[in-house]
Design a protein around this motif. Structure first.
Motif, PDB file in Angstrom:
ATOM      1  N   HIS A 149     -24.495  31.365   2.701  1.00 36.02           N
ATOM      2  CA  HIS A 149     -24.012  32.638   3.235  1.00 36.02           C
ATOM      3  C   HIS A 149     -23.214  32.488   4.527  1.00 36.02           C
ATOM      4  O   HIS A 149     -22.913  33.486   5.180  1.00 36.02           O
ATOM      5  N   SER A 150     -22.849  31.254   4.880  1.00 32.03           N
ATOM      6  CA  SER A 150     -21.898  31.090   5.992  1.00 32.03           C
ATOM      7  C   SER A 150     -20.487  31.401   5.509  1.00 32.03           C
ATOM      8  O   SER A 150     -19.600  31.696   6.305  1.00 32.03           O
ATOM      9  N   MET A 151     -20.265  31.326   4.196  1.00 31.76           N
ATOM     10  CA  MET A 151     -19.020  31.768   3.560  1.00 31.76           C
ATOM     11  C   MET A 151     -17.790  31.255   4.295  1.00 31.76           C
ATOM     12  O   MET A 151     -16.929  32.025   4.739  1.00 31.76           O
ATOM     13  N   GLY A 152     -17.704  29.940   4.437  1.00 30.59           N
ATOM     14  CA  GLY A 152     -16.625  29.320   5.190  1.00 30.59           C
ATOM     15  C   GLY A 152     -15.249  29.614   4.625  1.00 30.59           C
ATOM     16  O   GLY A 152     -15.068  29.744   3.412  1.00 30.59           O
ATOM     17  N   GLY A 153     -14.275  29.704   5.514  1.00 22.66           N
ATOM     18  CA  GLY A 153     -12.882  29.947   5.130  1.00 22.66           C
ATOM     19  C   GLY A 153     -11.965  29.382   6.189  1.00 22.66           C
ATOM     20  O   GLY A 153     -12.124  28.234   6.623  1.00 22.66           O
ATOM     21  N   GLY A 154     -11.023  30.183   6.647  1.00 26.91           N
ATOM     22  CA  GLY A 154     -10.018  29.720   7.597  1.00 26.91           C
ATOM     23  C   GLY A 154     -10.545  29.394   8.980  1.00 26.91           C
ATOM     24  O   GLY A 154      -9.836  28.778   9.782  1.00 26.91           O
ATOM     25  N   HIS A 155     -11.790  29.771   9.279  1.00 25.24           N
ATOM     26  CA  HIS A 155     -12.401  29.423  10.556  1.00 25.24           C
ATOM     27  C   HIS A 155     -13.334  28.221  10.427  1.00 25.24           C
ATOM     28  O   HIS A 155     -13.996  27.849  11.402  1.00 25.24           O
ATOM     29  N   SER A 156     -13.407  27.620   9.256  1.00 25.90           N
ATOM     30  CA  SER A 156     -14.328  26.516   8.999  1.00 25.90           C
ATOM     31  C   SER A 156     -13.574  25.198   8.867  1.00 25.90           C
ATOM     32  O   SER A 156     -12.888  24.969   7.868  1.00 25.90           O
ATOM     33  N   PRO A 157     -13.690  24.297   9.847  1.00 23.93           N
ATOM     34  CA  PRO A 157     -13.005  23.000   9.752  1.00 23.93           C
ATOM     35  C   PRO A 157     -13.365  22.234   8.485  1.00 23.93           C
ATOM     36  O   PRO A 157     -12.503  21.585   7.882  1.00 23.93           O
ATOM     37  N   ALA A 158     -14.630  22.300   8.080  1.00 21.36           N
ATOM     38  CA  ALA A 158     -15.046  21.561   6.888  1.00 21.36           C
ATOM     39  C   ALA A 158     -14.321  22.064   5.644  1.00 21.36           C
ATOM     40  O   ALA A 158     -13.889  21.268   4.799  1.00 21.36           O
ATOM     41  N   MET A 159     -14.177  23.381   5.518  1.00 21.64           N
ATOM     42  CA  MET A 159     -13.448  23.932   4.379  1.00 21.64           C
ATOM     43  C   MET A 159     -11.975  23.569   4.437  1.00 21.64           C
ATOM     44  O   MET A 159     -11.358  23.232   3.416  1.00 21.64           O
ATOM     45  N   LEU A 160     -11.405  23.619   5.625  1.00 24.28           N
ATOM     46  CA  LEU A 160      -9.985  23.304   5.783  1.00 24.28           C
ATOM     47  C   LEU A 160      -9.694  21.850   5.443  1.00 24.28           C
ATOM     48  O   LEU A 160      -8.657  21.523   4.849  1.00 24.28           O
ATOM     49  N   GLU A 161     -10.600  20.952   5.793  1.00 26.06           N
ATOM     50  CA  GLU A 161     -10.387  19.528   5.531  1.00 26.06           C
ATOM     51  C   GLU A 161     -10.404  19.209   4.040  1.00 26.06           C
ATOM     52  O   GLU A 161      -9.854  18.192   3.608  1.00 26.06           O
ATOM     53  N   ARG A 162     -11.027  20.082   3.255  1.00 32.61           N
ATOM     54  CA  ARG A 162     -11.076  19.871   1.802  1.00 32.61           C
ATOM     55  C   ARG A 162      -9.900  20.516   1.082  1.00 32.61           C
ATOM     56  O   ARG A 162      -9.689  20.291  -0.110  1.00 32.61           O
ATOM     57  N   ALA A 163      -9.138  21.317   1.780  1.00 27.94           N
ATOM     58  CA  ALA A 163      -8.167  22.188   1.113  1.00 27.94           C
ATOM     59  C   ALA A 163      -6.945  21.460   0.576  1.00 27.94           C
ATOM     60  O   ALA A 163      -6.395  21.836  -0.460  1.00 27.94           O
ATOM     61  N   VAL A 164      -6.489  20.429   1.281  1.00 26.53           N
ATOM     62  CA  VAL A 164      -5.205  19.794   0.944  1.00 26.53           C
ATOM     63  C   VAL A 164      -5.385  18.285   0.780  1.00 26.53           C
ATOM     64  O   VAL A 164      -6.011  17.628   1.620  1.00 26.53           O
ATOM     65  N   ILE A 165      -4.851  17.753  -0.322  1.00 24.35           N
ATOM     66  CA  ILE A 165      -4.724  16.293  -0.436  1.00 24.35           C
ATOM     67  C   ILE A 165      -3.484  15.899   0.339  1.00 24.35           C
ATOM     68  O   ILE A 165      -2.381  16.403   0.093  1.00 24.35           O
ATOM     69  N   PHE A 166      -3.655  15.001   1.302  1.00 21.66           N
ATOM     70  CA  PHE A 166      -2.562  14.634   2.216  1.00 21.66           C
ATOM     71  C   PHE A 166      -2.473  13.115   2.282  1.00 21.66           C
ATOM     72  O   PHE A 166      -3.462  12.433   2.561  1.00 21.66           O
ATOM     73  N   ASP A 167      -1.272  12.582   2.009  1.00 21.52           N
ATOM     74  CA  ASP A 167      -1.094  11.129   2.039  1.00 21.52           C
ATOM     75  C   ASP A 167       0.349  10.814   2.407  1.00 21.52           C
ATOM     76  O   ASP A 167       1.240  11.667   2.241  1.00 21.52           O
ATOM     77  N   ILE A 168       0.574   9.608   2.910  1.00 19.08           N
ATOM     78  CA  ILE A 168       1.934   9.161   3.210  1.00 19.08           C
ATOM     79  C   ILE A 168       2.127   7.759   2.636  1.00 19.08           C
ATOM     80  O   ILE A 168       1.183   6.969   2.518  1.00 19.08           O
ATOM     81  N   ASP A 169       3.358   7.467   2.271  1.00 20.51           N
ATOM     82  CA  ASP A 169       3.704   6.150   1.740  1.00 20.51           C
ATOM     83  C   ASP A 169       4.999   5.703   2.412  1.00 20.51           C
ATOM     84  O   ASP A 169       6.007   6.422   2.362  1.00 20.51           O
ATOM     85  N   THR A 170       4.968   4.526   3.050  1.00 22.52           N
ATOM     86  CA  THR A 170       6.121   4.028   3.802  1.00 22.52           C
ATOM     87  C   THR A 170       6.617   2.714   3.212  1.00 22.52           C
ATOM     88  O   THR A 170       5.816   1.801   2.948  1.00 22.52           O
ATOM     89  N   GLU A 171       7.933   2.626   3.010  1.00 25.60           N
ATOM     90  CA  GLU A 171       8.532   1.389   2.504  1.00 25.60           C
ATOM     91  C   GLU A 171       9.831   1.131   3.242  1.00 25.60           C
ATOM     92  O   GLU A 171      10.452   2.041   3.802  1.00 25.60           O
ATOM     93  N   SER A 172      10.242  -0.145   3.259  1.00 23.28           N
ATOM     94  CA  SER A 172      11.481  -0.532   3.946  1.00 23.28           C
ATOM     95  C   SER A 172      12.684   0.010   3.192  1.00 23.28           C
ATOM     96  O   SER A 172      12.722   0.007   1.957  1.00 23.28           O
ATOM     97  N   ASP A 173      13.683   0.451   3.962  1.00 23.75           N
ATOM     98  CA  ASP A 173      14.925   0.970   3.382  1.00 23.75           C
ATOM     99  C   ASP A 173      16.067   0.551   4.305  1.00 23.75           C
ATOM    100  O   ASP A 173      16.575   1.336   5.096  1.00 23.75           O
ATOM    101  N   GLY A 174      16.446  -0.745   4.207  1.00 21.58           N
ATOM    102  CA  GLY A 174      17.467  -1.283   5.108  1.00 21.58           C
ATOM    103  C   GLY A 174      16.933  -1.332   6.526  1.00 21.58           C
ATOM    104  O   GLY A 174      15.873  -1.920   6.791  1.00 21.58           O
ATOM    105  N   ASP A 175      17.675  -0.740   7.451  1.00 24.34           N
ATOM    106  CA  ASP A 175      17.245  -0.707   8.848  1.00 24.34           C
ATOM    107  C   ASP A 175      16.243   0.424   9.125  1.00 24.34           C
ATOM    108  O   ASP A 175      15.804   0.608  10.263  1.00 24.34           O
ATOM    109  N   ASN A 176      15.899   1.143   8.103  1.00 23.39           N
ATOM    110  CA  ASN A 176      14.987   2.272   8.269  1.00 23.39           C
ATOM    111  C   ASN A 176      13.697   2.072   7.493  1.00 23.39           C
ATOM    112  O   ASN A 176      13.587   1.187   6.627  1.00 23.39           O
ATOM    113  N   LEU A 177      12.753   2.915   7.790  1.00 18.28           N
ATOM    114  CA  LEU A 177      11.541   3.043   7.001  1.00 18.28           C
ATOM    115  C   LEU A 177      11.603   4.398   6.296  1.00 18.28           C
ATOM    116  O   LEU A 177      11.850   5.422   6.931  1.00 18.28           O
ATOM    117  N   LYS A 178      11.394   4.372   4.991  1.00 16.11           N
ATOM    118  CA  LYS A 178      11.386   5.616   4.232  1.00 16.11           C
ATOM    119  C   LYS A 178       9.931   6.040   4.029  1.00 16.11           C
ATOM    120  O   LYS A 178       9.163   5.362   3.349  1.00 16.11           O
TER     121      LYS A 178
END
Length: 481
Positions: free
Chosen positions: A313-342
């Motif tokens: 009955h705490s009914m977590g939502g936008g004020h709940s860090p634990a609920m927010l941390e589960r909301a989005v799958i977030f990842d990054i992938d970096t590879e070389s692209d000449g003089d840059n990193l993509k």
């Protein structure tokens, strides 16, 4: 005085009722042997007459608990005045969870963000007779934020504990049927206006004690509660009888089973479906988003998960860090692209509604940063707020005036750009980073309750409501396999 039954009837024909009143009282002994009134059934009776008859019956029967009798009469005729403190006598853990929830802190007395807007568009939540400044009407906000006060058409929210408690136990557990938010005249029916309200508590399954009653002896004080496990030996006001429990007097609070509402999103949608401003511009749109997702998972499954046998009955939502941390799958992938990193940023909204959802000023933003071997920043996707420097990394809903300029929710006349993550949406963003000296690329995802302009304006709000909340992190070390 021996346990027994008192039957009383009256035909007051008074100007304020014009009704016959008949009542049946059942008296018996509690667990300590004290004689108490353990049930009072009212038939066609108004509140003043009910109270008078109960008090008379208590005196007649020689009972010493007039306060409990009066409290039972109040609960029977004005159940929306019952404080959650009454429920806490038995449901301590659930009460503790609810007490820390935004439902318990939904009014302009306890929610600083809501209070800021309420005082601006309506007025002082401790004063009677407050109306919306734009229309002169009773504040529609109270239909969701202080429903027990809305029933009584009062705006003085500190007048009763049940008003101050916002969305308390009885506010949800007296919802009997959801009729949808679309009114017959085309206007939205918000909050309590979209429901049929019961004068009896509603639960996911009710008490289901009729078999126990059949199996119990006729003089059983607790309506057959003794037929069952150890918990059924306890006095229970949900069987429709006031009880004394652990030295405290608890009024009768009969409960009916209503699984179609209490186990579905219907219990939520009266307030969380949608709302427009006075100009018809959508503000909260969670219900429409949920419908768009075609999800078969209801609100309760995520927001009230079962833990140790109890619905949370705490009914977590936008004020709940634990609920927010589960909301989005977030990842990054970096590879070389000449003089840059993509660097490719991947986001997936796991929710069956937009991320963020609810109040229109909530927003999410991404920050991508490159560091050298000493931990010094050598590149970043935005020097300031991404809303200005990196718009693709800012996920929000905006509103405008007739000229297309940004406008605040109460006065906006048109919907603006909506860059939020849609229900279950996957999105990728690509960045080119100069590769020289970069040892680490780090992505961070932040959640905000308010637009940046509102943060600047509402300097009176506590920092925990205005500071961004880090909800996801991903790192790519460079040069490591």
């Amino acid at each position: 005085m021996f346990p027994g039954t008192i039957i009383m009837s009256s035909s007051p024909r008074s100007a304020d009722s014009g009704l016959e009143a008949s009542m049946i009282f059942k008296v018996g002994r509690n667990t300590t042997g004290r004689i108490i009134m353990i049930s009072a059934r009212l038939h066609r009776v108004t509140a003043p007459v009910a109270t008078a008859l109960i008090v008379f019956a208590c005196v007649f029967a020689g009972l010493g608990n007039l306060a409990l009798a009066e409290e039972s009469a109040e609960a029977a005729t004005n159940i929306h005045h019952v404080s959650s403190e009454v429920c806490a006598n038995c449901h301590q853990e659930i009460f503790k969870q609810w007490q820390g929830s935004m439902h318990a802190n939904s009014t302009a007395l306890t929610d600083p963000i809501h209070a800021t807007f309420y005082k601006n568009v309506a007025g002082d939540p401790t004063q009677e007779g407050v109306t919306l400044k734009a229309s002169g009407k009773f504040p529609i906000c109270l239909q969701c934020h202080a429903p027990n006060a809305a029933i009584d058409k009062t705006t003085k929210l500190d007048a009763k504990p049940a008003y101050q408690e916002g969305v308390n136990c009885v506010a949800c557990h007296t919802l009997a049927q959801f009729n949808g938010v679309d009114g017959p005249d085309g206007k939205l029916m918000l909050g309590l206006k979209s429901y049929e309200i019961s004068d009896q508590l509603q639960g996911p399954s009710g008490m289901n004690n009729k078999l126990a009653e059949l199996a119990s002896s006729g003089d059983d004080l607790f309506g057959g509660a003794g037929v069952g496990g150890a918990d059924s030996q306890k006095p229970n006001p949900h069987f429709g009888e006031p009880v004394e429990y652990e030295g405290k007097q608890i009024p009768a609070l009969p409960m009916a089973g209503n699984p179609k509402l209490m186990k579905s999103s219907d219990a939520c949608m009266g307030c969380h479906d949608q709302r427009n401003n006075p100009h018809g511009v959508p503000l909260c749109q969670t219900g429409n988003e949920y419908e768009q997702s075609e999800s078969q998972v209801n609100c309760i499954a995520c927001h009230m998960p079962i833990a140790e046998g109890l619905a949370d009955h705490s009914m977590g939502g936008g004020h709940s860090p634990a609920m927010l941390e589960r909301a989005v799958i977030f990842d990054i992938d970096t590879e070389s692209d000449g003089d840059n990193l993509k660097t490719t940023v991947y986001l997936k909204n796991q929710l069956p509604h937009s991320m963020p959802t609810g109040a229109p000023f909530r927003n999410v933003y991404l920050k991508l940063t490159a560091y050298d071997e000493s931990g010094t920043v050598v590149w970043e996707s935005a020097e300031g707020h991404p809303g200005k420097d990196d718009p693709q990394a800012y996920f929000s809903y905006s509103m405008t005036d007739d000229e297309g300029k940004p406008a605040m929710p109460p006065v906006a006349t048109k919907p603006g750009e909506d860059t939020r993550l849609g229900p279950h949406e996957e999105r990728t963003l690509v960045y080119e980073i100069p590769a020289e000296t970069v040892a680490l690329v780090r992505g961070e995802l932040y959640y905000n309750l308010l637009w940046p302009k509102l943060v600047e304006k509402f300097t009176h709000l506590p920092k925990d409501l205005t500071d961004p909340v880090l909800i996801a992190v991903a790192e790519n070390p460079i040069g490591e396999d």
